[in-house]
Design an enzyme around this catalytic site. Structure first.
Site, PDB file in Angstrom:
ATOM      1  NE  ARG A  83      -3.286   2.621   2.625  1.00 33.13           N
ATOM      2  CZ  ARG A  83      -3.621   3.216   3.530  1.00 33.13           C
ATOM      3  NH1 ARG A  83      -3.305   2.979   4.760  1.00 33.13           N
ATOM      4  NH2 ARG A  83      -3.887   4.508   3.495  1.00 33.13           N
ATOM      5  CG  HIS A 128      -1.544   8.745   3.602  1.00 35.83           C
ATOM      6  ND1 HIS A 128      -1.703   7.432   3.736  1.00 35.83           N
ATOM      7  CD2 HIS A 128      -1.417   9.353   4.676  1.00 35.83           C
ATOM      8  CE1 HIS A 128      -1.512   7.216   5.093  1.00 35.83           C
ATOM      9  NE2 HIS A 128      -1.155   8.395   5.654  1.00 35.83           N
ATOM     10  CG  ASN A 172      -4.791   7.229   5.661  1.00 33.40           C
ATOM     11  OD1 ASN A 172      -4.595   6.141   5.650  1.00 33.40           O
ATOM     12  ND2 ASN A 172      -4.114   8.140   6.344  1.00 33.40           N
ATOM     13  CD  GLU A 173      -5.787   7.431   9.751  1.00 31.38           C
ATOM     14  OE1 GLU A 173      -5.091   8.277  10.141  1.00 31.38           O
ATOM     15  OE2 GLU A 173      -5.360   6.344  10.342  1.00 31.38           O
ATOM     16  CG  ASN A 313      -5.857   3.384   8.504  1.00 30.79           C
ATOM     17  OD1 ASN A 313      -5.778   2.179   7.673  1.00 30.79           O
ATOM     18  ND2 ASN A 313      -5.184   4.447   8.009  1.00 30.79           N
ATOM     19  CE1 TYR A 315      -0.705   2.235  13.663  1.00 33.50           C
ATOM     20  CE2 TYR A 315      -2.700   3.507  12.703  1.00 33.50           C
ATOM     21  CZ  TYR A 315      -1.406   2.913  12.603  1.00 33.50           C
ATOM     22  OH  TYR A 315      -0.926   2.849  11.333  1.00 33.50           O
ATOM     23  CD  GLU A 373      -2.172   3.694   8.272  1.00 31.85           C
ATOM     24  OE1 GLU A 373      -2.084   4.098   9.409  1.00 31.85           O
ATOM     25  OE2 GLU A 373      -2.183   4.571   7.128  1.00 31.85           O
ATOM     26  CD1 TRP A 416       2.495   3.066  10.538  1.00 31.15           C
ATOM     27  CD2 TRP A 416       1.661   3.434   8.308  1.00 31.15           C
ATOM     28  NE1 TRP A 416       3.038   4.154   9.969  1.00 31.15           N
ATOM     29  CE2 TRP A 416       2.416   4.473   8.495  1.00 31.15           C
ATOM     30  CE3 TRP A 416       0.996   3.130   6.989  1.00 31.15           C
ATOM     31  CZ2 TRP A 416       2.667   5.622   7.737  1.00 31.15           C
ATOM     32  CZ3 TRP A 416       1.311   4.277   6.137  1.00 31.15           C
ATOM     33  CH2 TRP A 416       2.016   5.210   6.470  1.00 31.15           C
TER      34      TRP A 416
HETATM   35  C1  GBH Z   1      -1.901   6.640  10.700  1.00 33.97           C
HETATM   36  O1  GBH Z   1      -2.906   7.766  11.573  1.00 33.97           O
HETATM   37  C2  GBH Z   1      -1.750   7.361   9.517  1.00 33.97           C
HETATM   38  O2  GBH Z   1      -2.411   7.026   8.284  1.00 33.97           O
HETATM   39  C3  GBH Z   1      -0.027   7.108   9.324  1.00 33.97           C
HETATM   40  O3  GBH Z   1       0.185   8.102   8.171  1.00 33.97           O
HETATM   41  C4  GBH Z   1       0.803   7.406  10.414  1.00 33.97           C
HETATM   42  O4  GBH Z   1       2.032   7.470  10.188  1.00 33.97           O
HETATM   43  C5  GBH Z   1       0.247   6.117  11.447  1.00 33.97           C
HETATM   44  O5  GBH Z   1      -0.956   6.324  11.700  1.00 33.97           O
HETATM   45  C6  GBH Z   1       0.931   6.133  12.791  1.00 33.97           C
HETATM   46  O6  GBH Z   1       0.540   7.403  13.586  1.00 33.97           O
HETATM   47  O7  GBH Z   1      -0.115  12.889  19.545  1.00 33.97           O
HETATM   48  O8  GBH Z   1      -2.395  12.977  20.446  1.00 33.97           O
HETATM   49  O9  GBH Z   1      -1.873  14.585  18.628  1.00 33.97           O
HETATM   50  C7  GBH Z   1      -3.319   7.031  12.740  1.00 33.97           C
HETATM   51  C8  GBH Z   1      -3.975   8.107  13.339  1.00 33.97           C
HETATM   52  C9  GBH Z   1      -2.633  10.337  13.807  1.00 33.97           C
HETATM   53  C10 GBH Z   1      -3.386   8.691  15.618  1.00 33.97           C
HETATM   54  C11 GBH Z   1      -1.588  11.151  14.829  1.00 33.97           C
HETATM   55  C12 GBH Z   1      -2.209   9.640  16.577  1.00 33.97           C
HETATM   56  C13 GBH Z   1      -1.304  11.745  17.059  1.00 33.97           C
HETATM   57  C14 GBH Z   1      -2.213  11.978  18.337  1.00 33.97           C
HETATM   58  N1  GBH Z   1      -2.934   9.106  14.268  1.00 33.97           N
HETATM   59  N2  GBH Z   1      -2.233  10.890  16.047  1.00 33.97           N
HETATM   60  S1  GBH Z   1      -1.765  13.139  19.193  1.00 33.97           S
END
Ligand code: GBH
Length: 467
Positions: A83, A128, A172-173, A313, A315, A373, A416
């Site tokens: 991807r 993205h 993306n998101e 996506n 986490y 992701e 990811w």
């Molecule tokens: C994904 O976002 C993205 O699609 C990818 O590009 C990115 O590298 C990956 O995740 C890892 O982060 O510090 O409290 O402001 C996931 C959503 C966006 C969640 C950034 C955490 C920061 C939170 N993420 N966010 S904060």
């Protein structure tokens, strides 16, 4: 919970998609090479104070010039898919079709050819987050003319790259675009009018997605026969106190808010009732001018059904409970026993993925789901023996395998990330890669972490065969 934690032995169904992901701004570098225009992220990272340690994506992993190395890395992992995202200003430097940059198209064509030659199938993201700066200058996602701009851009990609691509992701998101980019200001473009902006921006993104899907459907599907969809991000939420009904309600609204904003219009039609209610309540409570734009009945119809699968996506999970801070109606916390990672927001909570998949199945009509992701970070000193990542992938992927028990239609999983890359506002400090990149070596060599052979063996076994 105990049942959730137990390993399930077994294999994924035949032709399961095993992938790893990156995004253009996070890896390409070459920010002024090959006729590329500027993006909002070029501007954002070059503005002091936005990115930790003044990092930028000027060079990133230099993937623009190191395509062979990336392909070699992918071969080592033995993924079936890769991807990546297309940089809009590399194709259309000012965002419009006034000038089409052939060098940009050629770069992605060559990438696709190299992937296919290596027997790796592409999953291509159209957006993205690296919007052409020229479009931001006229309002970006706030200006509804962007819907047409995005449709034209999508049309060009489908026409030029489509014969080599079976899987497309429009956005993306969108949640992160709206909230981090237009409320918190931790992402580009940054804005200081947070109240209504995220809703307008999202409204236009949803319409732009639908138009791109229709272009594909009307002009390209018959000959190219691929799948086009959107990728949303969602945490899972558990009630902080399982004896309290209001904690259940808070947990449900956390998940429904993530999904209801974007997936509900696309999969079920219109914003979810909870989404409408919650924006209204927040607005009243905060004395703010927030309001959710409305779709006309024709728009609801045109948007509903513009998907070929569900892109997710995911986490981590959170604990939810209600609070009454006016505008803010619920709160999220972590359980202090949950394992941490290199990112403060990311705890290792594998059980939530299974629950979220089941939720999506029931909420959105049992669509095919591709996890686009999932992954974990570290920061600080380099240790190529990334046991935390092996642990993470083993536990999370095993929860995905339970789709067999739950009869959820998961068709793919994406790790990811392939490479340590520019992790947006935190620069290169948080590393999500299967491959480590020593940034003080000008060659930027891709060095496999221990998790590479681990993930690779899960792929080779197509799961977790009974020992
Ligand atoms: C994904 O976002 C993205 O699609 C990818 O590009 C990115 O590298 C990956 O995740 C890892 O982060 O510090 O409290 O402001 C996931 C959503 C966006 C969640 C950034 C955490 C920061 C939170 N993420 N966010 S904060």
């Amino acid at each position: 919970l105990p049942d959730d934690e137990k390993m399930l032995y077994g294999e994924f169904k035949k032709d399961f998609i095993w992938s790893s992901a990156t995004a253009s701004y996070q890896i390409e570098g070459a920010w002024r090479q090959g006729g590329k225009g500027l993006s909002i992220w070029d501007k954002f990272t070059h503005t002091p104070g936005n990115i930790l340690q003044h990092d930028t994506g000027d060079i990133a992993c230099n993937s623009y010039n190191k395509m062979e190395d990336d392909i070699a890395a992918l071969k080592k992992v033995k993924v079936s898919h890769y991807r990546f995202s297309v940089s809009w200003p590399r194709i259309l430097p000012d965002g419009t079709t006034k000038y089409i940059n052939q060098a940009g198209i050629n770069y992605y064509k060559k990438l696709l050819d190299s992937l296919i030659a290596a027997n790796i199938q592409p999953q291509v993201t159209l957006y993205h987050w690296d919007l052409p700066q020229a479009l931001q200058d006229v309002g970006g996602w706030e200006n509804e003319t962007i819907i047409e701009r995005f449709r034209d851009y999508a049309d060009i990609l489908f026409e030029n790259l489509g014969p080599k691509v079976q899987l497309w992701i429009t956005f993306n998101e969108p949640f992160i675009i709206a909230i981090l980019g237009h409320v918190q200001g931790t992402h580009a473009p940054f804005s200081d009018r947070p109240d209504t902006l995220p809703y307008i921006v999202s409204h236009n993104i949803i319409k732009a997605h639908a138009e791109a899907w229709h272009v594909y459907n009307d002009k390209y599907r018959a000959s190219q026969n691929g799948m086009v969809s959107i990728t949303v991000n969602a945490d899972w939420a558990e009630p902080r106190n399982p004896y309290k009904q209001e904690d259940y309600d808070a947990a449900r609204s956390v998940v429904e808010f993530y999904l209801g904003w974007y997936a509900h219009p696309i999969f079920n039609g219109d914003y979810s009732p909870l989404m409408k209610r919650s924006v209204l309540e927040q607005s009243l409570a905060g004395g703010l001018t927030k309001s959710l734009p409305e779709f006309t009945p024709e728009e609801i119809k045109r948007i509903n059904g513009t998907y070929d699968y569900f892109g997710l996506n995911h986490y981590c999970s959170v604990l939810a409970f209600p609070v009454d801070f006016g505008e803010i109606q619920h709160f999220e916390a972590d359980d202090r026993t949950w394992l941490e990672s290199g990112s403060h927001w990311l705890t290792m909570t594998p059980f939530g993925l299974r629950r979220l998949l089941k939720f999506i199945k029931h909420e959105f009509g049992n669509p095919p789901i591709i996890i686009t992701e999932n992954g974990v970070s570290e920061n600080g000193p380099v240790d190529l023996n990334d046991v935390h990542r092996k642990y993470f992938y083993e536990k999370y992927i095993n929860q995905v395998l339970k789709y067999l028990l739950d009869d959820v239609n998961v068709i793919g999983y994406t790790a990811w990330s392939l490479l340590d890359n520019l992790e947006w506002a935190v620069g290169y400090t948080e590393r999500f890669g299967l491959f480590y990149i020593n940034r003080s070596d000008p060659d930027l060599p891709r060095t496999p972490k221990a998790s590479v052979s681990f993930y690779s063996s899960i792929i080779s076994c197509n799961g977790f065969p009974d020992p």
